[in-house]
Design an enzyme around this catalytic site. Structure first.
Site, PDB file in Angstrom:
ATOM      1  N   HIS A  83      39.981  31.597  19.511  1.00 35.23           N
ATOM      2  CA  HIS A  83      39.353  32.251  18.362  1.00 35.23           C
ATOM      3  C   HIS A  83      39.666  33.739  18.240  1.00 35.23           C
ATOM      4  O   HIS A  83      39.175  34.387  17.305  1.00 35.23           O
ATOM      5  CB  HIS A  83      37.832  32.037  18.386  1.00 35.23           C
ATOM      6  CG  HIS A  83      37.155  32.513  19.631  1.00 35.23           C
ATOM      7  ND1 HIS A  83      36.975  31.717  20.731  1.00 35.23           N
ATOM      8  CD2 HIS A  83      36.615  33.713  19.956  1.00 35.23           C
ATOM      9  CE1 HIS A  83      36.352  32.390  21.669  1.00 35.23           C
ATOM     10  NE2 HIS A  83      36.123  33.611  21.234  1.00 35.23           N
ATOM     11  N   ASP A 115      37.359  34.822  27.235  1.00 38.32           N
ATOM     12  CA  ASP A 115      38.327  34.767  26.134  1.00 38.32           C
ATOM     13  C   ASP A 115      39.736  34.522  26.669  1.00 38.32           C
ATOM     14  O   ASP A 115      40.198  35.228  27.572  1.00 38.32           O
ATOM     15  CB  ASP A 115      38.315  36.078  25.352  1.00 38.32           C
ATOM     16  CG  ASP A 115      37.090  36.222  24.478  1.00 38.32           C
ATOM     17  OD1 ASP A 115      36.833  35.308  23.682  1.00 38.32           O
ATOM     18  OD2 ASP A 115      36.390  37.251  24.583  1.00 38.32           O
ATOM     19  N   HIS A 118      31.649  33.625  29.356  1.00 33.33           N
ATOM     20  CA  HIS A 118      32.513  33.398  28.198  1.00 33.33           C
ATOM     21  C   HIS A 118      33.823  34.138  28.441  1.00 33.33           C
ATOM     22  O   HIS A 118      33.879  35.364  28.375  1.00 33.33           O
ATOM     23  CB  HIS A 118      31.850  33.903  26.909  1.00 33.33           C
ATOM     24  CG  HIS A 118      32.756  33.822  25.717  1.00 33.33           C
ATOM     25  ND1 HIS A 118      33.299  32.639  25.292  1.00 33.33           N
ATOM     26  CD2 HIS A 118      33.237  34.777  24.876  1.00 33.33           C
ATOM     27  CE1 HIS A 118      34.060  32.859  24.229  1.00 33.33           C
ATOM     28  NE2 HIS A 118      34.044  34.152  23.968  1.00 33.33           N
ATOM     29  N   ASP A 163      31.366  31.582  20.204  1.00 33.24           N
ATOM     30  CA  ASP A 163      31.890  32.865  19.734  1.00 33.24           C
ATOM     31  C   ASP A 163      32.688  32.827  18.442  1.00 33.24           C
ATOM     32  O   ASP A 163      32.893  33.872  17.837  1.00 33.24           O
ATOM     33  CB  ASP A 163      32.741  33.502  20.845  1.00 33.24           C
ATOM     34  CG  ASP A 163      32.879  35.012  20.666  1.00 33.24           C
ATOM     35  OD1 ASP A 163      32.003  35.618  20.026  1.00 33.24           O
ATOM     36  OD2 ASP A 163      33.864  35.589  21.152  1.00 33.24           O
TER      37      ASP A 163
END
Length: 980
Positions: free
Chosen positions: A418, A55, A53, A179
């Site tokens: 996000h 970001d 994951h 997330d």
């Protein structure tokens, strides 16, 4: 001492000599047979999904994460993750991996040689590397507008198709939202319309999760806006099982399989792992479970991770009969297919998943408002981007544009992440998001000014005025020249707007270049709040009424009046007599204000009913003091979490009415609040169906954490209910202290009733048949905590971190002081029969007129529009996308998304549109192709084509209520033919 050493050596030699031969690769160990997991009869298949994951900014900027710089903040770099994963997949055809964030992968791909690219293409074709989600980022679901979601998903998915498309290419079919901090029904519906078949996420309100876990309902069918979406909630977040994170940054022990090693740990490691699998499997219905082996920025050393994972899988699979599990490398799409084949009908869900809470006093509702200036800037840049793409689409071969929309498209794609628009990154990362947007905005402003200059045939230079909301424009500072003003309307319907131009003096005549007539201008002084916001603000604003064509521009002129004759005076503030209510009347409303405070008291809609309807409507500014933690729970308020110190806000005092400025076209009421850091201007336009409230808040005092709200109180009876939009799409019903699918245990009566508002919130009195809708110019948090009441959080300044990883307090500053935020609310008060008008008004707020100004040339073409149909468009038709895309020589291709904005529940009817005469494009429409919403696959791969097109006729298509359809229109042109 020497003798002792010698003895040790001799003894050790003996031990080694006596060691028996062993096969350390033998995977059979003595595992006692276990009872079957309750509810499961056969062997359970464990779908191992290796993933990372990544970001797109959070603790580090996008570039810092990609290159691996700033290890003092966070160790690791995305480029190394992709490097090592590809290397391992090439070595072993059995391994699989999923990747999500195209913003990173695109950058990595552009650095690779031809051989590496071919290896990756082979991995994709062979199913070893699967792109999941496929957007430019993994976007937020609370603070994003649906148009921005579509754009960023399309940016990523179309790029993937361009690189990997072919007869064997399978586009992503999984929405991977692991997330984001809560999930919207609009996002689920949009994902389905893009061709996604399943949605996976990890965050859900802890009470809802516990109930679903107990009842084995962690997988369900989400029926969002009528779309069906298989939905799976991950077990204990998206990380590897506790103790089995084999990443180089992890502290978990490796799998040591040599029985003679003192580090040998296979029996206990396998036992722990099987126990975890049993626990997880007991909460799912099918004979399949998904194991997310990875986490944030994992696989920095893919060799290490895969090697240990292979050993673990080998021991589990060698003992399947005893332990009841079989492990395979898999992907979410493969897992979804297996689940759907093995179980019957799933439970339906029709609401959304807000708010999210991970503990009794930890409601993630603060981020709905965090960083309000950034949220507003993202919304403004969205508007600029759409106009930029319109101008590019309209440009002819001879039109030399000053840039491209690409930079802003990519910056907007990153900004939907996000931890970006949500306001939950570190401060230096938020600054980087703004920097990217500013660079893209500058490029697009060059496109807009050069494109409109070409269409208007303007001999001088046109410039954009980025700070009109702060009453500043560089090109108007010179008060010695006349001004040419071009105003573009991005809506497909004509509209009337009031344009405000900052000036140094009021000595101009207004002239409408379209009608060739003089026009009325009213001059108004700039408020003290504006001068505090921007010390360079110009002292005067000229306000005029502009009639704008659909998808086009109209032009106006402010002619310098050297002798000052005939120019209008500046509107004056009129004395108000205390004790008498102040009434401002327009064609639609009578609005009553307190003569002392300037506070709104009452609104009459003159058009409602036979003789009008009146309700009390008041407004106050208040603050919640931020909790810093207490004996009940150490949880403080922060960038993510909203936790007020008390269950009621503190009133910030009565405002003072400083100016009452009546005009013929509009009236303004100016207010200042105690201590001077809140001010407000309320505007009532003569012919508008909304009342404009422009608030300015900041710098918020630094003595303690403060969360600032504005509250509207009415005499409407609302039955503890209000409605909030879902990313600008459908309205979702919210009931105080209640969730529709489980019995809510109220632990935070304020924060637990806050919901995200992207464009509007509504309260309704069904008995009176009246409603109040408050439209917002950015995403905010809102709640209705009492009858007839709705409040919006407009700004936050907090002095503690909330322990969710960002490790910074939300304490924004500018120029050495606390940040000042300015925004607008539009109040639409009407009977419920007219309620649908909020859709039309909302489009006006979202698609702000684009204003460009010149002061040194002549303008030959005063008006032009791209919409060429002889049939006026419905006010509920919206052109979501109008973008030129690559095409063959002597052809023009347009990517067009058309939307019927009115749902059937609000009276929406089908809208028919002729595609062949809609746009002023060169040549004739040769044909068109309908695509899925993201424009990366044919519509037949998304829906049943026959039923989808049953109401279409040749080049006329029909939009059902609330439907968005996506087309590529192909026009054949002649080589020498001009666009217009």
């Amino acid at each position: 001492m020497k003798l002792s050493v010698l003895c040790l050596v001799l003894v050790w030699t003996v031990v080694i000599a006596d060691e028996p031969d062993i096969d350390i690769n033998h995977a059979n160990i003595d595992i006692p047979s276990r009872e079957k997991v309750p509810g499961h009869k056969g062997t359970i298949t464990v779908h191992v999904v290796p993933h990372t994951h990544d970001d797109v900014g959070w603790l580090k900027t996008v570039d810092q994460y990609y290159y691996g710089s700033r290890d003092d903040i966070y160790k690791g770099g995305v480029q190394y993750i992709i490097d090592t994963v590809i290397e391992q997949l090439v070595k072993d055809p059995k391994k699989k991996f999923i990747y999500v964030e195209v913003a990173f992968f695109k950058r990595w791909w552009e650095e690779q040689d031809k051989e590496t690219r071919q290896q990756v293409k082979n991995l994709v074709t062979g199913g070893q590397l699967e792109f999941i989600n496929g957007g430019y980022c993994m976007n937020d679901e609370a603070s994003v507008h649906y148009t921005a979601t579509i754009d960023q998903m399309s940016e990523g998915l179309v790029w993937l198709k361009e690189q990997f498309g072919g007869p064997h290419y399978n586009p992503p079919t999984i929405a991977w939202q692991i997330d984001p901090f809560g999930h919207s029904s609009a996002h689920a519906a949009l994902s389905a319309q893009m061709g996604m078949k399943g949605l996976f996420f990890a965050r859900m309100h802890y009470q809802d999760y516990d109930k679903r876990k107990k009842n084995k309902d962690l997988e369900f069918n989400w029926k969002a806006e009528g779309e069906d979406m298989f939905t799976s909630v991950m077990y204990r977040h998206y990380n590897a099982p506790p103790g089995f994170n084999f990443d180089r940054r992890g502290v978990d022990p490796p799998m040591v399989r040599n029985p003679q090693s003192p580090e040998y740990n296979i029996p206990e490691r396998v036992e722990d792992f099987v126990s975890y699998l049993e626990e997880q499997a007991s909460h799912y219905r099918s004979g399949n479970i998904m194991l997310t082996m990875g986490g944030d920025f994992c696989y920095q050393n893919a060799h290490k991770y895969f090697k240990n994972l292979d050993i673990l899988m080998e021991y589990i699979n060698a003992n399947t009969t005893a332990n009841g599990f079989k492990m395979i490398y898999s992907t979410p799409s493969q897992y979804m297919d297996a689940v759907l084949k093995s179980i019957g009908a799933l439970q339906n869900k029709t609401d959304d998943l807000f708010p999210y809470a991970d503990g009794p006093h930890s409601y993630w509702t603060g981020y709905f408002t965090s960083r309000p200036a950034l949220k507003g800037y993202v919304r403004d840049c969205n508007n600029v981007l759409q106009v930029c793409k319109h101008v590019e689409a309209a440009a002819g071969v001879e039109d030399k544009l000053g840039g491209s929309s690409e930079l802003l498209r990519l910056a907007m794609g990153v900004s939907q992440h996000h931890d970006a628009v949500s306001g939950t990154s570190k401060q230096h990362v938020a600054n980087d998001y703004a920097r990217r947007l500013a660079a893209g905005q500058t490029e697009c402003e060059n496109v807009i000014t050069s494109g409109l200059k070409a269409k208007a045939v303007y001999t001088g230079k046109l410039e954009a005025c980025r700070l009109l909301n702060e009453s500043y424009c560089e090109v108007t500072q010179d008060g010695n020249r006349s001004l040419s003003i071009v105003v573009y309307n991005a809506r497909v319907t004509p509209r009337v707007e009031y344009i405000r131009i900052p000036l140094t003096h009021p000595h101009y005549h207004g002239y409408n270049l379209v009608t060739q007539q003089y026009m009325q201008i009213e001059y108004i002084k700039v408020s003290p709040a504006t001068r505090a916001l921007n010390p360079n603000a110009l002292p005067i604003e000229a306000v005029f009424r502009a009639e704008l064509p659909p998808l086009g521009f109209a032009s106006f002129q402010l002619k310098l009046s050297l002798n000052y004759l005939g120019s209008s005076p500046v509107l004056r503030s009129v004395p108000v007599y205390y004790g008498e209510d102040l009434m401002v009347e327009s064609k639609i409303y009578k609005v009553y204000f307190d003569s002392r405070t300037g506070a709104m008291k009452m609104i009459t809609n003159k058009l409602a009913g036979l003789s009008g309807r009146t309700d009390k409507v008041t407004q106050r500014f208040m603050e919640y003091s931020s909790s810093t933690g207490d004996k009940v729970d150490k949880q403080p308020s922060g960038a993510y979490i909203f936790r007020p110190l008390n269950d009621s806000p503190d009133d910030l005092g009565d405002p003072v009415l400083t100016d009452y400025i009546p005009g013929e076209q509009f009236t303004e009421i100016w207010q200042t609040f105690p201590d001077g850091w809140i001010s407000q201007v309320t505007r009532v336009y003569n012919d508008k169906f909304y009342i404009e409230v422009e608030w300015t808040v900041g710098p918020i005092p630094l003595d303690h954490g403060r969360e600032i709200i504005t509250r509207y109180d009415t005499s409407l009876s609302t039955n503890k209910t209000f409605y909030t939009d879902s990313n600008g799409r459908e309205l979702v019903k919210r009931v105080l202290n209640k969730q529709p699918t489980w019995d809510l245990n109220v632990t935070e009566p304020i924060a637990g009733n806050y919901y995200p508002v992207n464009t509007r919130a509504t309260i309704v009195d069904s008995t009176k048949g009246m409603q109040l809708t408050v439209l917002t110019d950015r995403s905010q948090g809102a709640a209705s905590l009492a009858e007839g009441q709705v409040e919006f959080m407009v700004h936050r300044r907090i002095l503690k971190d909330d322990y969710r990883g960002v490790a910074e307090p939300l304490n924004e500053t500018a120029n050495g002081h606390g940040l000042i935020a300015r925004g607008k609310h539009w109040l639409f008060y009407s009977d419920t029969m007219s309620y649908h008008m909020h859709r039309d008004i909302g489009l006006d707020m979202f698609y702000k007129p684009s204003v460009v100004i010149g002061n040194e040339g002549e303008l030959e073409v005063p008006t032009w529009n791209f919409y060429k149909s002889s049939t006026p468009a419905s006010e509920y038709l919206n052109v979501v996308t109008l973008q030129k895309i690559p095409s063959a020589e002597n052809t023009t291709a347009l990517l067009v998304r058309l939307e019927n904005t009115l749902p059937a529940s609000e009276g929406g009817k089908p809208i028919s549109v002729r595609l062949d005469d809609m746009f002023g494009t060169p040549g004739k429409l040769k044909g068109y192709q309908e695509l899925g919403l993201a424009a990366d696959r044919d519509i037949a791969k998304v829906v049943d084509y026959k039923s989808h097109t049953q109401y279409d006729d040749a080049d006329t298509i029909t939009l059902q209520p609330f439907q968005i359809r996506t087309f590529v229109l192909n026009f054949v042109t002649n080589e020498t033919e001009n666009t217009f």
